[in-house]
Design an enzyme around this catalytic site. Structure first.
Site, mmCIF file in Angstrom:
data_model
loop_
_atom_site.group_PDB
_atom_site.id
_atom_site.type_symbol
_atom_site.label_atom_id
_atom_site.label_comp_id
_atom_site.label_asym_id
_atom_site.label_seq_id
_atom_site.Cartn_x
_atom_site.Cartn_y
_atom_site.Cartn_z
ATOM 1 C CB CYS A 103 11.617 -2.306 2.167
ATOM 2 S SG CYS A 103 9.523 -0.608 1.655
ATOM 3 C CE1 TYR A 139 13.939 4.778 -1.316
ATOM 4 C CE2 TYR A 139 12.777 5.024 0.876
ATOM 5 C CZ TYR A 139 13.791 4.341 -0.080
ATOM 6 O OH TYR A 139 13.846 2.700 0.464
#
Ligand SMILES: N[C@@H](CCC(=O)N[C@@H](CS)C(=O)NCC(=O)O)C(=O)O
Length: 330
Positions: free
Chosen positions: A63, A194
């Site tokens: 992440c 994203y």
């Protein structure tokens, strides 16, 4: 993938239907601040004073948001004071888990099987997404914060009197410039990849991909005459950009269709990526197995076969040639 509703886990994918195919990131729920003396920070409650061994950090090595906190922890030499648990890279019907696997570090506090158990340990009726990073307080038995942008600010100063390594990555004199870089880079780059990757309409994808490359072009120019983004030392703006850049060619270019250029096409951005990668402590925070396996195997709607591409061949340890560069005025 899923979320908690009144403390119960539900296996659901992001809902982009409500918003014309656009991905919208939920705001982080726990917003307290750890400070040197326990005084309250800019949001949330006080009572979280810096103490060695009191706080525990939960991360995924995949992440980019959690990665920021690991880099700041390494730069400030906080490893012994703030232990870390690492989730498995595969995020499926149970969300983040502590399933056995290379690089996974189990949870010594709750012995949790799933990350959502850490959230319900803090708030039994929690509703919302279960994200990493999470900063846990052993003393009060709760989550201090699950917002990476704020956790790195806490790490930057809170432990300075307890033997943290010197270094200020959010210096007073440059805060305005750092905030301005952060704002554009968050929207178009960190979250931009994203927005492109999770878009479910052509329009939503294009609305993200062009501004993303617009910002990369702008940064390429900036970094042609300045070693770092702001001033002539590394700041949190660089750390926040780095975690997206290091994932760019291995993941975002293919998996999220951010492919107008590869990062390797930008000599200054790529040199800058190498420069930061080679700083003491940083390379150890980068785990390409977790990074690539996570994205390519956890997003079944985007990559149904789960095949993880072999490339790219990328030598981040090669000379970057940026040692002699100075900085630019804000
Ligand atoms: N605003 C948060 C975002 C963290 C975040 O979205 N983390 C992702 C992993 S890269 C996550 O845990 N996602 C799980 C989910 O959305 O269900 C931060 O910066 O700390």
């Amino acid at each position: 993938m899923g979320m908690l509703v009144d403390g119960q886990w539900h296996d659901v994918w992001y809902d982009t239907e409500a918003n014309k195919g656009k991905f919208e990131r939920e705001k982080s729920a726990f917003r307290n601040w750890l400070t040197a003396d326990g005084s309250p920070g800019p949001s949330g409650e006080g009572g979280f004073a810096a103490e060695a061994g009191r706080y525990h950090l939960y991360v995924s090595l995949a992440c980019p948001w959690a990665h920021r906190t690991l880099i700041m922890r390494a730069l400030k030499g906080l490893e012994a004071m703030i232990p870390v648990s690492v989730v498995h890279w595969h995020m499926a019907e149970n969300g983040w888990t502590f399933a056995e696997g290379p690089g996974v570090v189990p949870d010594p506090i709750h012995h949790a099987q799933y990350m959502h158990q850490v959230y319900t340990a803090a708030k039994p009726d929690y509703s919302g997404r279960v994200t990493v990073p999470v900063l846990w307080d052993r003393k009060r038995g709760t989550i201090v914060s699950n917002e990476s942008a704020e956790i790195i600010r806490m790490f930057n100063t809170a432990f300075d009197d307890l033997g943290a390594r010197p270094g200020d990555y959010y210096p007073e004199a440059h805060r305005e410039a750092i905030d301005a870089f952060n704002a554009r880079i968050y929207d178009t780059v960190n979250n931009g990849v994203y927005k492109a990757g999770f878009a479910t309409t052509q329009e939503a994808y294009e609305e993200a991909v062009y501004p993303l490359f617009g910002t990369l072009d702008w940064l390429e120019t900036r970094l042609s005459s300045s070693r770092y983004l702001v001033g002539n030392t590394l700041t949190e703006a660089d750390i926040r950009l780095f975690t997206t850049l290091v994932r760019f060619d291995p993941v975002y270019r293919g998996h999220f269709k951010c492919n107008l250029h590869s990062l390797a096409d930008y000599p200054n951005l790529f040199g800058y990526l190498r420069d930061i990668y080679q700083m003491p402590g940083v390379a150890e925070t980068v785990d390409f197995r977790h990074i690539k396996s996570h994205y390519y195997q956890s997003h079944g709607t985007i990559n149904p076969t789960g095949i993880v591409p072999a490339g790219p061949l990328m030598d981040l340890a090669a000379p970057h040639g940026r040692e002699g560069m100075g900085g630019l005025a804000d």
